[in-house]
Design a protein around this motif. Structure first.
Motif, PDB file in Angstrom:
ATOM      1  N   MET A 124       5.222 -21.731   3.190  1.00 14.89           N
ATOM      2  CA  MET A 124       6.153 -20.596   3.256  1.00 14.89           C
ATOM      3  C   MET A 124       6.127 -20.026   4.675  1.00 14.89           C
ATOM      4  O   MET A 124       5.052 -19.718   5.196  1.00 14.89           O
ATOM      5  CB  MET A 124       5.773 -19.520   2.231  1.00 14.89           C
ATOM      6  CG  MET A 124       6.651 -18.272   2.295  1.00 14.89           C
ATOM      7  SD  MET A 124       6.195 -17.008   1.070  1.00 14.89           S
ATOM      8  CE  MET A 124       6.812 -17.787  -0.423  1.00 14.89           C
ATOM      9  N   TYR A 125       7.310 -19.913   5.272  1.00 16.89           N
ATOM     10  CA  TYR A 125       7.462 -19.356   6.618  1.00 16.89           C
ATOM     11  C   TYR A 125       8.244 -18.053   6.497  1.00 16.89           C
ATOM     12  O   TYR A 125       9.356 -18.037   5.961  1.00 16.89           O
ATOM     13  CB  TYR A 125       8.194 -20.329   7.532  1.00 16.89           C
ATOM     14  CG  TYR A 125       7.466 -21.640   7.717  1.00 16.89           C
ATOM     15  CD1 TYR A 125       6.552 -21.818   8.755  1.00 16.89           C
ATOM     16  CD2 TYR A 125       7.684 -22.702   6.854  1.00 16.89           C
ATOM     17  CE1 TYR A 125       5.880 -23.022   8.929  1.00 16.89           C
ATOM     18  CE2 TYR A 125       7.015 -23.916   7.011  1.00 16.89           C
ATOM     19  CZ  TYR A 125       6.115 -24.061   8.051  1.00 16.89           C
ATOM     20  OH  TYR A 125       5.450 -25.250   8.214  1.00 16.89           O
ATOM     21  N   MET A 126       7.652 -16.962   7.018  1.00 13.37           N
ATOM     22  CA  MET A 126       8.255 -15.647   6.877  1.00 13.37           C
ATOM     23  C   MET A 126       8.303 -14.922   8.212  1.00 13.37           C
ATOM     24  O   MET A 126       7.454 -15.130   9.084  1.00 13.37           O
ATOM     25  CB  MET A 126       7.461 -14.802   5.870  1.00 13.37           C
ATOM     26  CG  MET A 126       7.386 -15.387   4.468  1.00 13.37           C
ATOM     27  SD  MET A 126       6.529 -14.263   3.324  1.00 13.37           S
ATOM     28  CE  MET A 126       7.650 -12.857   3.351  1.00 13.37           C
ATOM     29  N   VAL A 162       4.103 -15.923  -5.578  1.00  9.79           N
ATOM     30  CA  VAL A 162       5.140 -16.224  -4.586  1.00  9.79           C
ATOM     31  C   VAL A 162       6.195 -15.118  -4.556  1.00  9.79           C
ATOM     32  O   VAL A 162       6.660 -14.702  -3.481  1.00  9.79           O
ATOM     33  CB  VAL A 162       5.782 -17.593  -4.888  1.00  9.79           C
ATOM     34  CG1 VAL A 162       7.040 -17.798  -4.031  1.00  9.79           C
ATOM     35  CG2 VAL A 162       4.788 -18.717  -4.610  1.00  9.79           C
ATOM     36  N   ASP A 163       6.565 -14.605  -5.722  1.00  7.59           N
ATOM     37  CA  ASP A 163       7.532 -13.504  -5.770  1.00  7.59           C
ATOM     38  C   ASP A 163       6.985 -12.263  -5.070  1.00  7.59           C
ATOM     39  O   ASP A 163       7.728 -11.556  -4.371  1.00  7.59           O
ATOM     40  CB  ASP A 163       7.879 -13.181  -7.226  1.00  7.59           C
ATOM     41  CG  ASP A 163       8.700 -14.285  -7.880  1.00  7.59           C
ATOM     42  OD1 ASP A 163       9.327 -15.074  -7.139  1.00  7.59           O
ATOM     43  OD2 ASP A 163       8.704 -14.366  -9.125  1.00  7.59           O
ATOM     44  N   ARG A 185       7.130 -12.670  -1.255  1.00  5.95           N
ATOM     45  CA  ARG A 185       8.480 -12.548  -0.694  1.00  5.95           C
ATOM     46  C   ARG A 185       8.796 -11.114  -0.274  1.00  5.95           C
ATOM     47  O   ARG A 185       9.653 -10.893   0.589  1.00  5.95           O
ATOM     48  CB  ARG A 185       9.517 -13.015  -1.714  1.00  5.95           C
ATOM     49  CG  ARG A 185       9.511 -14.515  -1.972  1.00  5.95           C
ATOM     50  CD  ARG A 185      10.551 -14.879  -3.030  1.00  5.95           C
ATOM     51  NE  ARG A 185      10.580 -16.293  -3.315  1.00  5.95           N
ATOM     52  CZ  ARG A 185      11.285 -17.197  -2.631  1.00  5.95           C
ATOM     53  NH1 ARG A 185      12.052 -16.789  -1.627  1.00  5.95           N
ATOM     54  NH2 ARG A 185      11.248 -18.471  -2.949  1.00  5.95           N
ATOM     55  N   SER A 241      11.049 -11.329   5.457  1.00  2.00           N
ATOM     56  CA  SER A 241      12.174 -12.236   5.244  1.00  2.00           C
ATOM     57  C   SER A 241      11.656 -13.676   5.193  1.00  2.00           C
ATOM     58  O   SER A 241      10.973 -14.130   6.113  1.00  2.00           O
ATOM     59  CB  SER A 241      13.196 -12.085   6.378  1.00  2.00           C
ATOM     60  OG  SER A 241      14.239 -13.030   6.253  1.00  2.00           O
ATOM     61  N   VAL A 242      12.004 -14.387   4.116  1.00  2.00           N
ATOM     62  CA  VAL A 242      11.563 -15.774   3.941  1.00  2.00           C
ATOM     63  C   VAL A 242      12.517 -16.685   4.706  1.00  2.00           C
ATOM     64  O   VAL A 242      13.697 -16.760   4.394  1.00  2.00           O
ATOM     65  CB  VAL A 242      11.515 -16.153   2.451  1.00  2.00           C
ATOM     66  CG1 VAL A 242      11.083 -17.606   2.298  1.00  2.00           C
ATOM     67  CG2 VAL A 242      10.570 -15.240   1.699  1.00  2.00           C
ATOM     68  N   ASP A 243      11.988 -17.358   5.717  1.00  2.00           N
ATOM     69  CA  ASP A 243      12.794 -18.300   6.484  1.00  2.00           C
ATOM     70  C   ASP A 243      12.834 -19.683   5.840  1.00  2.00           C
ATOM     71  O   ASP A 243      13.860 -20.362   5.901  1.00  2.00           O
ATOM     72  CB  ASP A 243      12.241 -18.419   7.912  1.00  2.00           C
ATOM     73  CG  ASP A 243      12.229 -17.082   8.634  1.00  2.00           C
ATOM     74  OD1 ASP A 243      13.167 -16.289   8.412  1.00  2.00           O
ATOM     75  OD2 ASP A 243      11.293 -16.830   9.407  1.00  2.00           O
ATOM     76  N   GLU A 244      11.725 -20.095   5.252  1.00  2.00           N
ATOM     77  CA  GLU A 244      11.655 -21.425   4.626  1.00  2.00           C
ATOM     78  C   GLU A 244      10.536 -21.419   3.597  1.00  2.00           C
ATOM     79  O   GLU A 244       9.461 -20.853   3.826  1.00  2.00           O
ATOM     80  CB  GLU A 244      11.394 -22.502   5.680  1.00  2.00           C
ATOM     81  CG  GLU A 244      11.364 -23.922   5.111  1.00  2.00           C
ATOM     82  CD  GLU A 244      11.089 -24.962   6.171  1.00  2.00           C
ATOM     83  OE1 GLU A 244      10.836 -26.134   5.819  1.00  2.00           O
ATOM     84  OE2 GLU A 244      11.119 -24.594   7.364  1.00  2.00           O
ATOM     85  N   PHE A 245      10.806 -22.060   2.465  1.00  2.00           N
ATOM     86  CA  PHE A 245       9.793 -22.186   1.419  1.00  2.00           C
ATOM     87  C   PHE A 245      10.003 -23.516   0.697  1.00  2.00           C
ATOM     88  O   PHE A 245      11.127 -23.855   0.313  1.00  2.00           O
ATOM     89  CB  PHE A 245       9.881 -21.030   0.416  1.00  2.00           C
ATOM     90  CG  PHE A 245       8.948 -21.177  -0.749  1.00  2.00           C
ATOM     91  CD1 PHE A 245       7.575 -21.161  -0.561  1.00  2.00           C
ATOM     92  CD2 PHE A 245       9.433 -21.358  -2.037  1.00  2.00           C
ATOM     93  CE1 PHE A 245       6.699 -21.299  -1.621  1.00  2.00           C
ATOM     94  CE2 PHE A 245       8.576 -21.499  -3.106  1.00  2.00           C
ATOM     95  CZ  PHE A 245       7.199 -21.466  -2.903  1.00  2.00           C
ATOM     96  N   LEU A 248       0.811 -20.235   4.338  1.00  4.05           N
ATOM     97  CA  LEU A 248       1.681 -19.099   4.661  1.00  4.05           C
ATOM     98  C   LEU A 248       1.661 -18.850   6.170  1.00  4.05           C
ATOM     99  O   LEU A 248       0.597 -18.714   6.768  1.00  4.05           O
ATOM    100  CB  LEU A 248       1.220 -17.849   3.909  1.00  4.05           C
ATOM    101  CG  LEU A 248       2.011 -16.565   4.171  1.00  4.05           C
ATOM    102  CD1 LEU A 248       3.453 -16.717   3.721  1.00  4.05           C
ATOM    103  CD2 LEU A 248       1.345 -15.379   3.465  1.00  4.05           C
TER     104      LEU A 248
END
Length: 318
Positions: free
Chosen positions: A78-80, A134-135, A138, A142-146, A222
Motif C-alpha cells: 500500500m502506497y499512501m 486495511v479500511d 485508508r 490518500s491511497v495512491d496504490e494498493f 506500507l
C-alpha cells in the motif's frame, strides 16, 4: 584325555546351536526392522497420496471443500500520501497492534528540501482482520496504490501434516524397538536411525510453524510519503525575460535597502546625537582649558612690568 575329546564335540555342537539361534534372532530382528523402516519410508514418501486416497474415499466430502478451509498466504503493498509520514506511521502501528498484529520492520526518512520525509513499515496482520485493518489504514491519507496477492498452500500444508504424522509414528516405533534392544549392534543402528528421524521431524515441524505463521498473519508493506516539493526553474531565457528579471532584482534590492535603512535609521540618529553631544563636550572642555591657560599666562607676566620699568629708569639715569 578322552573325556576332553568327547566334551569338545558336544561343546562345539552346543555353540553351533546357540549361534544358529542368535543368527536367526538377529535375522528376524533385522528383517522386522528393515520391513518397518521400509514401511515407514514408503508411508513417509507416499503420505500425500495416501491422504488423497483417504480423502477421495470419504464420500467426496473433501471434493467440495469450502473456501474457508483453504490455506492462503496473503501479501500486499500500500502506497499512501499523507501530511506527516512519521505521525501517520505511529497511527498505523496503533491500528495494527490493536487488531492483534505486529510490525516486523520500520524505517523513516527525515524531511528535506525536496520532500516532507517518508516512512516504510512491514505489517503482519491477522488474516481474518485484514480487510478491517486495511479500511482503517485508508483513513490516514490518500491511497495512491494498493495491491494484494494470495498463494494457495492447502496441499502443501496437508502433505506436511501427513509427513509429520507418519514420521512421528515411525519415530515412536523405533524408540520402542530401542527400549527392547539388547544387542549392541541393534542399539547402535536404532539410535542412528532414531537420531536421523528426529532431526528430520524437527526440520519439518519448523517448516510447519513458519507456514502456519504465513497463513495466519498476512503481510502488508506500507509506504507513507508527502506531496513532492515542486522546484520551478525561473531563470531568464530571452532578452525580455532577462530585462524583467533584472528589473525585479532592482526592485528587490531597493526594497531591501529601504528596509535596511528603516532598521538602521534609529541607530544612526542615536549615534549622531551621541556624536554631537560628545563634540559639544569636547569644545566646552577645550574652551575652559584655553581660558584657564590664558588667565595663568596673564597672571605670570603682570609682576615683571615694574621691574622692567625700573630698569629702564636706572639706565636712563646712568
Amino acid at each position: 584325555m578322552s573325556t576332553r575329546v568327547d566334551a569338545s564335540p558336544r561343546l562345539l555342537r552346543r555353540g553351533v546351536v546357540i549361534a544358529s539361534i542368535v543368527a536367526a534372532a538377529w535375522g528376524l530382528a533385522a528383517c522386522s526392522g528393515s520391513a518397518e523402516f521400509a514401511g515407514s519410508d514408503a508411508s513417509y514418501a507416499e503420505g500425500g497420496q495416501a491422504e488423497a486416497a483417504d480423502a477421495a474415499a470419504d464420500d467426496g466430502s473433501m471434493a467440495e471443500e469450502s473456501t474457508d478451509d483453504r490455506a492462503l498466504i496473503v501479501t500486499g503493498a500500500m502506497y499512501m500520501t499523507v501530511d506527516d509520514p512519521i505521525s501517520a506511521a505511529d497511527d498505523a502501528v496503533g491500528i495494527v497492534e490493536g487488531a492483534g498484529g505486529r510490525v516486523d520492520a520500520r524505517s523513516e526518512t527525515a524531511p528535506s528540501g525536496y520532500d516532507g520525509g517518508s516512512a516504510r513499515l512491514t505489517l503482519r496482520i491477522p488474516a481474518p482482520a485484514l480487510d478491517a485493518v486495511v479500511d482503517d489504514l485508508r483513513t490516514l491519507g490518500s491511497v495512491d496504490e494498493f495491491s494484494t496477492d494470495s498463494a494457495d498452500v492447502t496441499d502443501e500444508v496437508r502433505d506436511l501434516d501427513a509427513r509429520i504424522s507418519t514420521l512421528r509414528a515411525s519415530t515412536e516405533r523405533i524408540a520402542g524397538l530401542l527400549d527392547h534392544a539388547e544387542d549392541i549392534k541393534d542399539i547402535i543402528t536404532l539410535e542412528d536411525e532414531l537420531a536421523g528421524r528426529q532431526a528430520e521431524l524437527e526440520s519439518l515441524e519448523a517448516r510447519q510453524r513458519g507456514l502456519d505463521d504465513q497463513v495466519s498473519m498476512s503481510t502488508i508493506d506500507l509506504s507513507l510519503t508527502t506531496e513532492p516539493i515542486v522546484i520551478v526553474d525561473d531563470s531568464p531565457r530571452s532578452f525580455w525575460s532577462g530585462l524583467e528579471s533584472g528589473w525585479n532584482a532592482l526592485l528587490s534590492f531597493l526594497t531591501a535597502a529601504l528596509v535596511v535603512t528603516g532598521v538602521l535609521l534609529p541607530w544612526i540618529t542615536a549615534a549622531a546625537l551621541l556624536a554631537a553631544a560628545a563634540l559639544i563636550a569636547v569644545r566646552v572642555v577645550r574652551s575652559r582649558r584655553d581660558r584657564s591657560t590664558a588667565a595663568s599666562s596673564v597672571g605670570t607676566q603682570a609682576p615683571e612690568e615694574p621691574a622692567a620699568a625700573g630698569g629702564a629708569s636706572t639706565d636712563g639715569d646712568g
